[in-house]
Motif scaffolding. Structure first.
Motif, PDB file in Angstrom:
ATOM      1  N   ALA A 125      -2.455  -5.795   7.958  1.00  0.00           N
ATOM      2  CA  ALA A 125      -3.900  -5.574   8.040  1.00  0.00           C
ATOM      3  C   ALA A 125      -4.397  -5.052   6.702  1.00  0.00           C
ATOM      4  O   ALA A 125      -3.748  -4.215   6.074  1.00  0.00           O
ATOM      5  CB  ALA A 125      -4.201  -4.553   9.140  1.00  0.00           C
ATOM      6  N   SER A 126      -5.544  -5.562   6.260  1.00  0.00           N
ATOM      7  CA  SER A 126      -6.147  -5.085   5.013  1.00  0.00           C
ATOM      8  C   SER A 126      -7.459  -5.813   4.773  1.00  0.00           C
ATOM      9  O   SER A 126      -7.596  -6.985   5.133  1.00  0.00           O
ATOM     10  CB  SER A 126      -5.210  -5.344   3.826  1.00  0.00           C
ATOM     11  OG  SER A 126      -5.860  -5.031   2.616  1.00  0.00           O
ATOM     12  N   ALA A 127      -8.387  -5.117   4.108  1.00  0.00           N
ATOM     13  CA  ALA A 127      -9.623  -5.784   3.677  1.00  0.00           C
ATOM     14  C   ALA A 127      -9.489  -6.293   2.250  1.00  0.00           C
ATOM     15  O   ALA A 127     -10.350  -7.014   1.766  1.00  0.00           O
ATOM     16  CB  ALA A 127     -10.785  -4.806   3.770  1.00  0.00           C
ATOM     17  N   SER A 137       0.857  -1.194   0.000  1.00  0.00           N
ATOM     18  CA  SER A 137       0.000   0.000   0.000  1.00  0.00           C
ATOM     19  C   SER A 137       0.888   1.238   0.000  1.00  0.00           C
ATOM     20  O   SER A 137       1.784   1.385   0.847  1.00  0.00           O
ATOM     21  CB  SER A 137      -0.919  -0.031   1.239  1.00  0.00           C
ATOM     22  OG  SER A 137      -0.832   1.143   2.001  1.00  0.00           O
ATOM     23  N   LEU A 138       0.636   2.133  -0.952  1.00  0.00           N
ATOM     24  CA  LEU A 138       1.449   3.362  -1.024  1.00  0.00           C
ATOM     25  C   LEU A 138       1.346   4.157   0.271  1.00  0.00           C
ATOM     26  O   LEU A 138       2.330   4.756   0.714  1.00  0.00           O
ATOM     27  CB  LEU A 138       0.979   4.232  -2.185  1.00  0.00           C
ATOM     28  CG  LEU A 138       1.399   3.829  -3.602  1.00  0.00           C
ATOM     29  CD1 LEU A 138       0.777   4.792  -4.614  1.00  0.00           C
ATOM     30  CD2 LEU A 138       2.917   3.819  -3.757  1.00  0.00           C
ATOM     31  N   CYS A 139       0.150   4.160   0.888  1.00  0.00           N
ATOM     32  CA  CYS A 139      -0.034   4.951   2.115  1.00  0.00           C
ATOM     33  C   CYS A 139       0.783   4.351   3.257  1.00  0.00           C
ATOM     34  O   CYS A 139       1.389   5.086   4.054  1.00  0.00           O
ATOM     35  CB  CYS A 139      -1.500   5.009   2.496  1.00  0.00           C
ATOM     36  SG  CYS A 139      -2.562   5.547   1.167  1.00  0.00           S
ATOM     37  N   THR A 195      -0.188  15.340  -4.014  1.00  0.00           N
ATOM     38  CA  THR A 195      -0.072  13.927  -4.435  1.00  0.00           C
ATOM     39  C   THR A 195      -1.410  13.222  -4.291  1.00  0.00           C
ATOM     40  O   THR A 195      -1.845  12.489  -5.188  1.00  0.00           O
ATOM     41  CB  THR A 195       0.998  13.214  -3.582  1.00  0.00           C
ATOM     42  OG1 THR A 195       2.232  13.898  -3.740  1.00  0.00           O
ATOM     43  CG2 THR A 195       1.159  11.761  -4.006  1.00  0.00           C
ATOM     44  N   ASN A 196      -2.089  13.447  -3.168  1.00  0.00           N
ATOM     45  CA  ASN A 196      -3.397  12.802  -2.957  1.00  0.00           C
ATOM     46  C   ASN A 196      -4.410  13.248  -4.009  1.00  0.00           C
ATOM     47  O   ASN A 196      -5.212  12.452  -4.491  1.00  0.00           O
ATOM     48  CB  ASN A 196      -3.949  13.159  -1.574  1.00  0.00           C
ATOM     49  CG  ASN A 196      -3.268  12.368  -0.482  1.00  0.00           C
ATOM     50  OD1 ASN A 196      -2.204  11.812  -0.679  1.00  0.00           O
ATOM     51  ND2 ASN A 196      -3.877  12.333   0.683  1.00  0.00           N
ATOM     52  N   GLU A 197      -4.338  14.536  -4.310  1.00  0.00           N
ATOM     53  CA  GLU A 197      -5.363  15.120  -5.197  1.00  0.00           C
ATOM     54  C   GLU A 197      -5.140  14.769  -6.667  1.00  0.00           C
ATOM     55  O   GLU A 197      -6.082  14.450  -7.386  1.00  0.00           O
ATOM     56  CB  GLU A 197      -5.295  16.652  -5.015  1.00  0.00           C
ATOM     57  CG  GLU A 197      -6.459  17.408  -5.564  1.00  0.00           C
ATOM     58  CD  GLU A 197      -7.702  17.216  -4.704  1.00  0.00           C
ATOM     59  OE1 GLU A 197      -8.778  17.383  -5.271  1.00  0.00           O
ATOM     60  OE2 GLU A 197      -7.609  16.900  -3.507  1.00  0.00           O
TER      61      GLU A 197
HETATM   62  N1  GSH Z   1      -5.914   9.006   2.518  1.00  0.00           N
HETATM   63  C1  GSH Z   1      -5.714   7.793   3.277  1.00  0.00           C
HETATM   64  C2  GSH Z   1      -6.064   6.618   2.385  1.00  0.00           C
HETATM   65  C3  GSH Z   1      -6.157   5.331   3.143  1.00  0.00           C
HETATM   66  C4  GSH Z   1      -6.398   4.176   2.204  1.00  0.00           C
HETATM   67  O1  GSH Z   1      -7.337   4.204   1.395  1.00  0.00           O
HETATM   68  N2  GSH Z   1      -5.544   3.179   2.304  1.00  0.00           N
HETATM   69  C5  GSH Z   1      -5.645   2.041   1.412  1.00  0.00           C
HETATM   70  C6  GSH Z   1      -4.274   1.452   1.129  1.00  0.00           C
HETATM   71  S1  GSH Z   1      -3.233   2.662   0.312  1.00  0.00           S
HETATM   72  C7  GSH Z   1      -6.522   0.974   2.057  1.00  0.00           C
HETATM   73  O2  GSH Z   1      -6.777   1.018   3.252  1.00  0.00           O
HETATM   74  N3  GSH Z   1      -7.001   0.039   1.217  1.00  0.00           N
HETATM   75  C8  GSH Z   1      -7.915  -0.988   1.663  1.00  0.00           C
HETATM   76  C9  GSH Z   1      -7.309  -2.078   2.468  1.00  0.00           C
HETATM   77  O3  GSH Z   1      -6.126  -2.436   2.295  1.00  0.00           O
HETATM   78  O4  GSH Z   1      -8.076  -2.636   3.262  1.00  0.00           O
HETATM   79  C10 GSH Z   1      -4.244   7.748   3.758  1.00  0.00           C
HETATM   80  O5  GSH Z   1      -3.396   8.404   3.143  1.00  0.00           O
HETATM   81  O6  GSH Z   1      -3.946   7.089   4.763  1.00  0.00           O
END
Ligand code: GSH
Length: 224
Positions: free
Chosen positions: A34-36, A12-14, A115-117
């Motif tokens: 953790a992830s869905a 995940s980039l975030c 970057t987000n936008e």
């Molecule tokens: N703007 C939020 C975005 C959070 C987000 O959407 N994260 C993604 C991964 S980059 C996520 O949770 N995806 C669903 C998951 O993995 O369950 C941040 O920068 O933290």
């Protein structure tokens, strides 16, 4: 060395932003996967089980969005990766993330939000269409629209980095992290693009940083 907890996933980039920020700030991370949507074998679009956790009541009490990353530093909980970078920079500044000057800090925030936008929505489309969806569900048209959508913001970043070595000025800062991770993914997609010598030079400077090398550089964190 300070130590925090983090929930996230390496592709995940975030999460990469937060992990790279911790590496720069000298903060040790206890990462809980953790992830869905993604799991150890692959993603849910291809029938694999996700890491989970994010739908539990305990996680939602920390982060009601159910997204990653989330951090816990003592009893302080925080989500939104750019806010996590700002927290690390303020708590451990002045240091590698931030020179202690207000104007550097907000200039960095400007590029993080940018970057987000302007990059993230197109990159999300591209990772789904080129990597994550099963081939039968992919759309070349959606991918091409996203590729084209990136060209204008990339030209803006290219023009900016032709004048400065890093997004917020002469030195690396937290502001380089979100666009740096995003551009690494974009370059790995290896799509048709105009010459971007300033961006490529900046990426070489970022590649020399240990946090980038460890948490952002590996192709497997972008192409799987
Ligand atoms: N703007 C939020 C975005 C959070 C987000 O959407 N994260 C993604 C991964 S980059 C996520 O949770 N995806 C669903 C998951 O993995 O369950 C941040 O920068 O933290």
């Amino acid at each position: 060395m300070p130590r925090i907890r983090m929930w996230g996933r390496p592709n995940s980039l975030c999460t990469q932003r937060a992990l790279w920020g911790c590496a720069e700030a000298g903060v040790e991370v206890e990462l809980t996967l953790a992830s869905a949507t993604n799991g150890p074998q692959g993603n849910i679009y291809n029938g694999f089980k996700p890491y989970g956790i994010v739908d539990s009541a305990e996680y939602r009490a920390m982060n009601p969005n159910g997204t990653v990353p989330t951090i816990q530093d003592g009893d302080f909980v925080l989500w939104e990766s750019n806010a996590i970078l700002a927290y690390l920079a303020q708590k451990y500044a002045p240091g590698p993330l931030h020179d202690g000057q207000l104007q550097t800090f907000v200039r960095a925030c400007q590029w993080m939000n940018w970057t987000n936008e302007y990059l993230e929505p197109h990159l999300h489309t591209l990772v789904m269409e080129l990597v994550r969806l099963p081939p039968a569900q992919r759309s070349a048209e959606r991918a091409e629209k996203a590729r084209q959508g990136l060209l204008k913001p990339l030209a803006i970043l290219e023009a900016h980095l032709a004048k400065l070595p890093f997004v917020a000025g002469e030195a690396f800062s937290l502001g380089d992290i979100p666009p740096g991770a995003a551009i690494q993914r974009w370059l790995l997609f290896d799509l048709e693009r105009p010459a971007m010598p300033a961006i490529e030079g900046w990426m070489r400077r970022l590649a020399a940083r240990q946090g980038f090398h460890r948490h952002v550089a590996p192709a497997a964190f972008h192409l799987a």
